[in-house]
Motif scaffolding. Structure first.
Motif, PDB file in Angstrom:
ATOM      1  N   LEU A  69       0.522  -1.056   0.380  1.00  0.00           N
ATOM      2  CA  LEU A  69       0.179  -0.103  -0.061  1.00  0.00           C
ATOM      3  C   LEU A  69       1.208   1.361   0.163  1.00  0.00           C
ATOM      4  CD1 LEU A  69      -2.370  -0.704   3.149  1.00  0.00           C
ATOM      5  CD2 LEU A  69      -2.737  -0.606   0.162  1.00  0.00           C
ATOM      6  N   ILE A  70       0.897   2.435  -0.614  1.00  0.00           N
ATOM      7  CA  ILE A  70       1.166   3.536  -0.831  1.00  0.00           C
ATOM      8  C   ILE A  70       0.087   4.271  -0.154  1.00  0.00           C
ATOM      9  CG2 ILE A  70       2.479   5.316  -2.424  1.00  0.00           C
ATOM     10  CD1 ILE A  70       3.624   3.407  -3.773  1.00  0.00           C
ATOM     11  N   ILE A  71       0.531   4.968   0.780  1.00  0.00           N
ATOM     12  CA  ILE A  71       0.064   6.589   1.075  1.00  0.00           C
ATOM     13  C   ILE A  71      -0.084   7.535   1.376  1.00  0.00           C
ATOM     14  CG2 ILE A  71      -1.512   7.003   2.961  1.00  0.00           C
ATOM     15  CD1 ILE A  71      -0.361   4.589   3.873  1.00  0.00           C
ATOM     16  N   SER A  72      -0.520   8.905   0.035  1.00  0.00           N
ATOM     17  CA  SER A  72       0.862   9.703  -0.906  1.00  0.00           C
ATOM     18  C   SER A  72       0.349  10.565   0.333  1.00  0.00           C
ATOM     19  CB  SER A  72      -0.044   9.875  -1.553  1.00  0.00           C
ATOM     20  OG  SER A  72      -1.471  10.780  -1.857  1.00  0.00           O
ATOM     21  N   GLY A  73       0.959  11.960  -0.955  1.00  0.00           N
ATOM     22  CA  GLY A  73       1.179  13.206   0.533  1.00  0.00           C
ATOM     23  C   GLY A  73      -0.001  13.631  -0.479  1.00  0.00           C
ATOM     24  N   GLY A  74      -0.904  14.734   0.397  1.00  0.00           N
ATOM     25  CA  GLY A  74      -1.448  15.842   0.139  1.00  0.00           C
ATOM     26  C   GLY A  74      -1.710  16.925   1.022  1.00  0.00           C
ATOM     27  N   PHE A  75      -2.547  18.207   0.615  1.00  0.00           N
ATOM     28  CA  PHE A  75      -3.360  18.888   0.798  1.00  0.00           C
ATOM     29  C   PHE A  75      -4.515  19.192   1.384  1.00  0.00           C
ATOM     30  CE2 PHE A  75       0.553  19.697  -2.229  1.00  0.00           C
ATOM     31  CZ  PHE A  75       1.399  20.307  -1.034  1.00  0.00           C
ATOM     32  N   GLU A  76      -5.193  17.939   1.342  1.00  0.00           N
ATOM     33  CA  GLU A  76      -6.714  18.234   2.059  1.00  0.00           C
ATOM     34  C   GLU A  76      -7.020  18.842   3.683  1.00  0.00           C
ATOM     35  OE1 GLU A  76      -8.967  19.263  -0.116  1.00  0.00           O
ATOM     36  OE2 GLU A  76      -7.641  17.838  -1.660  1.00  0.00           O
ATOM     37  N   ASP A  77      -6.528  17.794   4.662  1.00  0.00           N
ATOM     38  CA  ASP A  77      -5.905  17.663   5.707  1.00  0.00           C
ATOM     39  C   ASP A  77      -5.087  16.970   6.286  1.00  0.00           C
ATOM     40  OD1 ASP A  77      -8.781  18.476   5.763  1.00  0.00           O
ATOM     41  OD2 ASP A  77      -9.354  16.548   4.648  1.00  0.00           O
ATOM     42  N   ASP A  78      -4.939  17.611   7.690  1.00  0.00           N
ATOM     43  CA  ASP A  78      -3.417  17.656   8.174  1.00  0.00           C
ATOM     44  C   ASP A  78      -4.030  16.000   8.933  1.00  0.00           C
ATOM     45  OD1 ASP A  78      -3.042  20.008   8.410  1.00  0.00           O
ATOM     46  OD2 ASP A  78      -4.455  20.666  10.789  1.00  0.00           O
ATOM     47  N   ALA A  79      -2.937  14.885   8.451  1.00  0.00           N
ATOM     48  CA  ALA A  79      -2.754  14.014   9.176  1.00  0.00           C
ATOM     49  C   ALA A  79      -3.414  13.666  11.071  1.00  0.00           C
ATOM     50  CB  ALA A  79      -1.293  13.016   9.419  1.00  0.00           C
ATOM     51  N   TYR A  80      -3.259  15.044  11.862  1.00  0.00           N
ATOM     52  CA  TYR A  80      -3.473  14.783  13.207  1.00  0.00           C
ATOM     53  C   TYR A  80      -5.139  15.610  12.980  1.00  0.00           C
ATOM     54  CZ  TYR A  80      -1.092  19.431  12.580  1.00  0.00           C
ATOM     55  OH  TYR A  80      -0.516  20.612  12.578  1.00  0.00           O
ATOM     56  N   SER A  81      -5.505  15.727  12.308  1.00  0.00           N
ATOM     57  CA  SER A  81      -6.928  16.327  12.306  1.00  0.00           C
ATOM     58  C   SER A  81      -7.643  15.302  12.623  1.00  0.00           C
ATOM     59  CB  SER A  81      -7.608  16.899  10.998  1.00  0.00           C
ATOM     60  OG  SER A  81      -7.784  15.870  10.054  1.00  0.00           O
ATOM     61  N   ASP A  82      -8.957  15.707  12.704  1.00  0.00           N
ATOM     62  CA  ASP A  82     -10.515  14.371  13.124  1.00  0.00           C
ATOM     63  C   ASP A  82     -11.476  15.004  12.244  1.00  0.00           C
ATOM     64  OD1 ASP A  82     -10.725  16.827  13.576  1.00  0.00           O
ATOM     65  OD2 ASP A  82     -12.333  17.236  15.298  1.00  0.00           O
ATOM     66  N   HIS A  83     -11.113  15.240  11.065  1.00  0.00           N
ATOM     67  CA  HIS A  83     -11.667  14.387   9.608  1.00  0.00           C
ATOM     68  C   HIS A  83     -11.904  12.830   9.649  1.00  0.00           C
ATOM     69  CE1 HIS A  83     -12.018  18.338   8.637  1.00  0.00           C
ATOM     70  NE2 HIS A  83     -10.498  18.297   8.781  1.00  0.00           N
ATOM     71  N   PRO A  84     -13.124  12.777   9.808  1.00  0.00           N
ATOM     72  CA  PRO A  84     -14.471  11.530   9.221  1.00  0.00           C
ATOM     73  C   PRO A  84     -13.534  10.524   9.056  1.00  0.00           C
ATOM     74  CG  PRO A  84     -15.850  12.991   9.355  1.00  0.00           C
ATOM     75  CD  PRO A  84     -14.347  13.487   9.102  1.00  0.00           C
ATOM     76  N   TRP A  85     -12.223  10.611   7.080  1.00  0.00           N
ATOM     77  CA  TRP A  85     -11.974  10.191   6.502  1.00  0.00           C
ATOM     78  C   TRP A  85     -10.417  10.222   7.052  1.00  0.00           C
ATOM     79  CZ3 TRP A  85      -7.142  11.668   3.801  1.00  0.00           C
ATOM     80  CH2 TRP A  85      -6.563  12.731   3.585  1.00  0.00           C
ATOM     81  N   VAL A  86      -9.882  11.107   7.664  1.00  0.00           N
ATOM     82  CA  VAL A  86      -8.388  10.902   7.987  1.00  0.00           C
ATOM     83  C   VAL A  86      -8.498   9.260   9.220  1.00  0.00           C
ATOM     84  CG1 VAL A  86      -6.520  11.603   9.394  1.00  0.00           C
ATOM     85  CG2 VAL A  86      -7.710  13.110   7.616  1.00  0.00           C
ATOM     86  N   PHE A  87      -9.570   9.839   9.864  1.00  0.00           N
ATOM     87  CA  PHE A  87      -9.253   8.704  11.162  1.00  0.00           C
ATOM     88  C   PHE A  87     -10.035   7.424  10.701  1.00  0.00           C
ATOM     89  CE2 PHE A  87     -12.015   6.308  14.014  1.00  0.00           C
ATOM     90  CZ  PHE A  87     -11.473   6.107  15.609  1.00  0.00           C
ATOM     91  N   ALA A  88     -10.610   7.043   9.716  1.00  0.00           N
ATOM     92  CA  ALA A  88     -10.907   6.091   8.897  1.00  0.00           C
ATOM     93  C   ALA A  88      -9.479   5.602   7.872  1.00  0.00           C
ATOM     94  CB  ALA A  88     -11.624   6.071   7.675  1.00  0.00           C
ATOM     95  N   LEU A  89      -8.776   6.011   8.018  1.00  0.00           N
ATOM     96  CA  LEU A  89      -7.969   5.391   7.023  1.00  0.00           C
ATOM     97  C   LEU A  89      -6.860   5.203   8.120  1.00  0.00           C
ATOM     98  CD1 LEU A  89      -6.188   5.391   4.473  1.00  0.00           C
ATOM     99  CD2 LEU A  89      -5.741   8.085   4.616  1.00  0.00           C
ATOM    100  N   GLY A  90      -6.528   5.666   9.079  1.00  0.00           N
ATOM    101  CA  GLY A  90      -5.913   5.682  10.033  1.00  0.00           C
ATOM    102  C   GLY A  90      -5.758   4.428  10.544  1.00  0.00           C
ATOM    103  N   GLU A  91      -7.664   3.559  10.948  1.00  0.00           N
ATOM    104  CA  GLU A  91      -8.211   2.585  11.123  1.00  0.00           C
ATOM    105  C   GLU A  91      -7.959   1.273  10.363  1.00  0.00           C
ATOM    106  OE1 GLU A  91      -9.397   1.773  14.397  1.00  0.00           O
ATOM    107  OE2 GLU A  91      -8.107   3.492  15.134  1.00  0.00           O
ATOM    108  N   PHE A  92      -7.858   1.920   8.949  1.00  0.00           N
ATOM    109  CA  PHE A  92      -7.179   0.954   8.469  1.00  0.00           C
ATOM    110  C   PHE A  92      -5.675   0.809   7.961  1.00  0.00           C
ATOM    111  CE2 PHE A  92      -6.470   0.044   3.470  1.00  0.00           C
ATOM    112  CZ  PHE A  92      -6.898  -0.587   3.154  1.00  0.00           C
TER     113      PHE A  92
END
Length: 228
Positions: A69-92
């Motif tokens: 798996l390659i998780i890319s860089g991006g400018f949408e949200d911080d890795a330490y933010s509480d956005h649902p997609w960030v949390f879901a990706l971390g759990e994944f």
């Protein structure tokens, strides 16, 4: 000679279907070009692409056949933010590392920061501010051994040169991870976690890598950042 197929999933963390460089080349294609230049002959890469911001993640059936798996860089949200997609990706990512351990995980920029956060370290704003452009970083002894021959600076085996654009960073390395590289502005430029001792001792060092992260963008100019 029989060809070996590597199944790689590219997880894009932007709201567009796929980030592209100024020349219009998709980031995943740049990664694939890089890997193809490093892999042994007769190795074929079979890529799949997922937009994780739009909640597109590989299914268990797809995971069962993946090699990386390659998780890319991006400018949408911080890795330490509480956005649902960030949390879901971390759990994944955590679940994949436990339930599908044969899959190697690579984090780039945001991807490494998220790995740092979810595996028990931390990520946050870089107090030194923006790090932008071509960055020279020092390799640790382990970094020289693992990265020097492929990604190290051709004129100095003690360092690596990558292009970067980031305000955030891994602020604390997770347990079981080891530092590979650092720069003047960013102490954690690259880190790695190997498979547990005893399970991979007969393999080459690079084959023992389970999870690896880079703050720099390998996809910006594959191997072109090496000085001649």
């Amino acid at each position: 000679m029989t060809s070996k197929i590597l199944n790689i999933a590219f997880l894009s963390d932007t709201r567009v279907d796929e980030p592209r460089n100024p020349n219009g080349t998709a980031s995943s294609d740049l990664f694939l070009n890089l890997f193809e230049s490093l892999l042994p002959p007769q190795t074929i890469i079979n890529p799949t692409k997922f937009n994780v911001v739009k909640s597109r993640l590989p299914s268990d059936e797809e995971l069962s056949s993946l090699d990386a798996l390659i998780i890319s860089g991006g400018f949408e949200d911080d890795a330490y933010s509480d956005h649902p997609w960030v949390f879901a990706l971390g759990e994944f990512i955590l679940r994949v590392s436990k339930e599908f351990p044969k899959i190697k995980i690579v984090g780039i920029c945001f991807g490494m920061q998220l790995i740092g956060k979810v595996f028990g370290g931390d990520a946050g704003k870089n107090p030194a501010g923006l790090e932008c452009g071509t960055v020279t970083m020092d390799l640790t002894e382990l970094g020289k051994e693992l990265l020097g021959s492929d990604l190290g600076d051709a004129s100095n085996v003690n360092r690596m040169i990558l292009r970067e654009l980031h305000w955030d960073m891994v602020t604390a390395i997770p347990p079981a991870f080891q530092l590979l590289a650092s720069s003047d502005l960013t102490p954690v430029q690259s880190m790695v976690r190997f498979y547990k001792e005893g399970s991979q001792e007969d393999l080459k060092l690079e084959d023992r890598v389970h999870i690896i992260g880079f703050q720099g963008h390998l996809d910006c100019s594959p191997l072109h950042h090496r000085e001649s």
